[in-house]
Design a protein around this motif. Structure first.
Motif, PDB file in Angstrom:
ATOM      1  N   SER A  15      43.561  45.656  39.167  1.00 43.00           N
ATOM      2  CA  SER A  15      45.065  46.004  39.355  1.00 43.00           C
ATOM      3  C   SER A  15      45.543  47.262  38.364  1.00 43.00           C
ATOM      4  O   SER A  15      46.547  47.805  38.642  1.00 43.00           O
ATOM      5  CB  SER A  15      46.032  44.730  39.144  1.00 43.00           C
ATOM      6  OG  SER A  15      45.865  44.293  37.911  1.00 43.00           O
ATOM      7  N   HIS A  36      39.781  42.503  42.877  1.00 42.65           N
ATOM      8  CA  HIS A  36      40.271  41.305  42.390  1.00 42.65           C
ATOM      9  C   HIS A  36      41.565  41.449  41.299  1.00 42.65           C
ATOM     10  O   HIS A  36      41.331  42.469  40.571  1.00 42.65           O
ATOM     11  CB  HIS A  36      39.425  40.691  41.547  1.00 42.65           C
ATOM     12  CG  HIS A  36      39.735  39.542  40.576  1.00 42.65           C
ATOM     13  ND1 HIS A  36      40.076  39.876  39.284  1.00 42.65           N
ATOM     14  CD2 HIS A  36      39.965  38.300  40.679  1.00 42.65           C
ATOM     15  CE1 HIS A  36      40.234  38.916  38.482  1.00 42.65           C
ATOM     16  NE2 HIS A  36      40.691  37.700  39.267  1.00 42.65           N
ATOM     17  N   ARG A  38      45.397  38.872  39.504  1.00 44.07           N
ATOM     18  CA  ARG A  38      45.590  37.744  39.499  1.00 44.07           C
ATOM     19  C   ARG A  38      46.688  37.518  40.456  1.00 44.07           C
ATOM     20  O   ARG A  38      46.979  36.104  41.087  1.00 44.07           O
ATOM     21  CB  ARG A  38      46.427  37.533  38.080  1.00 44.07           C
ATOM     22  CG  ARG A  38      45.514  37.324  36.816  1.00 44.07           C
ATOM     23  CD  ARG A  38      46.421  37.340  35.614  1.00 44.07           C
ATOM     24  NE  ARG A  38      45.697  37.056  34.438  1.00 44.07           N
ATOM     25  CZ  ARG A  38      45.923  37.139  33.198  1.00 44.07           C
ATOM     26  NH1 ARG A  38      47.370  37.425  33.038  1.00 44.07           N
ATOM     27  NH2 ARG A  38      45.193  37.094  32.151  1.00 44.07           N
ATOM     28  N   ASN A  39      47.225  38.310  41.103  1.00 42.07           N
ATOM     29  CA  ASN A  39      48.207  38.259  42.455  1.00 42.07           C
ATOM     30  C   ASN A  39      48.088  39.585  43.339  1.00 42.07           C
ATOM     31  O   ASN A  39      47.660  40.660  42.657  1.00 42.07           O
ATOM     32  CB  ASN A  39      49.331  37.981  42.007  1.00 42.07           C
ATOM     33  CG  ASN A  39      50.289  39.056  41.134  1.00 42.07           C
ATOM     34  OD1 ASN A  39      50.611  40.153  41.722  1.00 42.07           O
ATOM     35  ND2 ASN A  39      50.601  38.802  39.880  1.00 42.07           N
ATOM     36  N   LEU A  40      48.327  39.284  44.413  1.00 45.01           N
ATOM     37  CA  LEU A  40      48.225  40.787  45.316  1.00 45.01           C
ATOM     38  C   LEU A  40      48.981  41.675  45.059  1.00 45.01           C
ATOM     39  O   LEU A  40      48.650  42.825  45.318  1.00 45.01           O
ATOM     40  CB  LEU A  40      48.338  40.170  46.901  1.00 45.01           C
ATOM     41  CG  LEU A  40      47.319  39.032  47.512  1.00 45.01           C
ATOM     42  CD1 LEU A  40      47.832  38.706  48.939  1.00 45.01           C
ATOM     43  CD2 LEU A  40      45.868  39.791  47.459  1.00 45.01           C
ATOM     44  N   LYS A  41      50.608  41.426  44.654  1.00 45.91           N
ATOM     45  CA  LYS A  41      51.430  42.183  44.393  1.00 45.91           C
ATOM     46  C   LYS A  41      51.073  43.404  43.319  1.00 45.91           C
ATOM     47  O   LYS A  41      50.963  44.621  43.644  1.00 45.91           O
ATOM     48  CB  LYS A  41      52.815  41.776  43.892  1.00 45.91           C
ATOM     49  CG  LYS A  41      53.759  42.932  43.798  1.00 45.91           C
ATOM     50  CD  LYS A  41      55.130  42.252  43.537  1.00 45.91           C
ATOM     51  CE  LYS A  41      56.383  43.270  43.232  1.00 45.91           C
ATOM     52  NZ  LYS A  41      56.253  44.227  44.543  1.00 45.91           N
ATOM     53  N   ASN A  42      50.341  42.918  42.479  1.00 48.10           N
ATOM     54  CA  ASN A  42      49.711  43.876  41.286  1.00 48.10           C
ATOM     55  C   ASN A  42      48.473  44.509  41.867  1.00 48.10           C
ATOM     56  O   ASN A  42      48.375  45.598  41.078  1.00 48.10           O
ATOM     57  CB  ASN A  42      49.308  42.741  40.330  1.00 48.10           C
ATOM     58  CG  ASN A  42      50.324  42.253  39.452  1.00 48.10           C
ATOM     59  OD1 ASN A  42      51.507  42.571  39.529  1.00 48.10           O
ATOM     60  ND2 ASN A  42      50.060  41.272  38.642  1.00 48.10           N
ATOM     61  N   THR A  61      42.415  37.327  45.000  1.00 48.65           N
ATOM     62  CA  THR A  61      43.207  36.804  43.637  1.00 48.65           C
ATOM     63  C   THR A  61      42.388  35.514  42.944  1.00 48.65           C
ATOM     64  O   THR A  61      41.986  34.580  43.913  1.00 48.65           O
ATOM     65  CB  THR A  61      44.406  36.525  44.022  1.00 48.65           C
ATOM     66  OG1 THR A  61      44.726  35.468  44.897  1.00 48.65           O
ATOM     67  CG2 THR A  61      45.324  37.648  44.588  1.00 48.65           C
ATOM     68  N   CYS A  62      42.718  35.506  41.825  1.00 41.42           N
ATOM     69  CA  CYS A  62      42.319  34.105  41.131  1.00 41.42           C
ATOM     70  C   CYS A  62      42.578  34.344  39.579  1.00 41.42           C
ATOM     71  O   CYS A  62      42.475  35.458  39.162  1.00 41.42           O
ATOM     72  CB  CYS A  62      40.656  33.612  41.574  1.00 41.42           C
ATOM     73  SG  CYS A  62      39.314  34.226  40.165  1.00 41.42           S
ATOM     74  N   GLU A  63      42.923  33.289  38.871  1.00 43.97           N
ATOM     75  CA  GLU A  63      43.064  33.208  37.549  1.00 43.97           C
ATOM     76  C   GLU A  63      41.606  33.014  37.145  1.00 43.97           C
ATOM     77  O   GLU A  63      40.968  31.959  37.257  1.00 43.97           O
ATOM     78  CB  GLU A  63      43.936  32.147  37.109  1.00 43.97           C
ATOM     79  CG  GLU A  63      43.847  31.953  35.471  1.00 43.97           C
ATOM     80  CD  GLU A  63      44.224  33.387  34.642  1.00 43.97           C
ATOM     81  OE1 GLU A  63      43.341  33.415  33.942  1.00 43.97           O
ATOM     82  OE2 GLU A  63      45.233  33.791  35.003  1.00 43.97           O
TER      83      GLU A  63
END
Length: 248
Positions: A15, A36, A38-42, A61-63
């Motif tokens: 991101s 990849h 943490r979230n799609l927006k980023n 996404t994933c943490e």
């Protein structure tokens, strides 16, 4: 130099920063991308950068410190029905910096090892057998040259563990057509590195991506990206191959 056009590439931590640069560089070579974050927006900005090169893009996404989430991400990638032939385990997590390092919290180590050691190695374990079966694959794990700083012991120790595991795994890949290498970008002006770092993120290219394009003789190495700064990809590859031949 490997022709990577139309191959699928997974970049973790895509991101921003180094991951975004890697994704843009590989898309420019004609690679399709799995991004990849943490979230799609980023990830939207990176996805738009990549799409300008007329390649296909998926976002996941994933943490990474949540190992069950890592498993879920890998299952989601499998459902895409594509062969992932290149992986950049670029994402890294620095949980804390402690001047009073004798009081470093236990969680600094536990969370750092999950995100910086276990998660990337799980990703290696997932894709390596598939790459070996196909006879081609490249995985590049991003490491760090932090030394003598117990203030960030969790981060540095987790990266050192990643180094050891990477080299050990690479030793099993000889003759398979698959390689596993470490790349150290050095201290760069990213969100993780901060504004006072001596190197721009762009200075880590093309060093960050070199093992993706190199022969399978370049395996199990720790490559310092700054050694190749300001060089064309072809010149940097020749330099890397020559250095490897000299050393071996």
């Amino acid at each position: 130099m490997n022709n990577l056009k139309d191959k699928w590439v997974l970049v973790t931590g895509a991101s921003r920063g180094l991951g975004q640069l890697i994704a843009a560089f590989m898309a420019e070579q004609g690679c399709h991308m799995i991004l990849h974050g943490r979230n799609l927006k980023n990830l939207e900005q990176t996805a738009e950068m990549v799409k300008k090169h007329n390649v296909k893009v998926h976002m996941v996404t994933c943490e990474l410190s949540d190992l069950h989430a890592v498993d879920g991400m890998l299952q989601a990638i499998d459902t895409l029905g594509v062969d992932v032939e290149l992986v950049f385990n670029n994402a890294g997590f620095q949980i804390g910096y402690h001047e009073d390092y004798y009081k470093t919290p236990d969680d600094d180590f536990l969370i750092s090892y999950k995100a910086n050691t276990v998660a990337p190695i799980k990703i290696c374990y997932h894709f390596l057998p598939k790459m070996i079966e196909k006879g081609f694959g490249r995985i590049i794990n991003t490491t760090s040259d932090i030394a003598n700083e117990p203030q960030q012991a969790g981060y540095s120790a987790s990266k050192a563990a990643l180094d050891k595991l990477t080299v050990d795994l690479a030793g099993k890949l000889t003759g398979t057509g698959v390689t596993l290498n470490l790349v150290n970008p050095s201290w760069c002006q990213t969100d993780l590195g901060g504004p006072h770092a001596p190197n721009t993120p762009e200075s880590a290219l093309p060093g960050l991506v070199l093992p993706a394009f190199s022969s399978d003789k370049v395996n199990g190495l720790l490559i310092n990206a700054q050694d190749f700064r300001n060089r064309r990809l072809s010149d940097a590859l020749l330099m890397l191959e020559n250095l490897h031949c000299y050393c071996t």
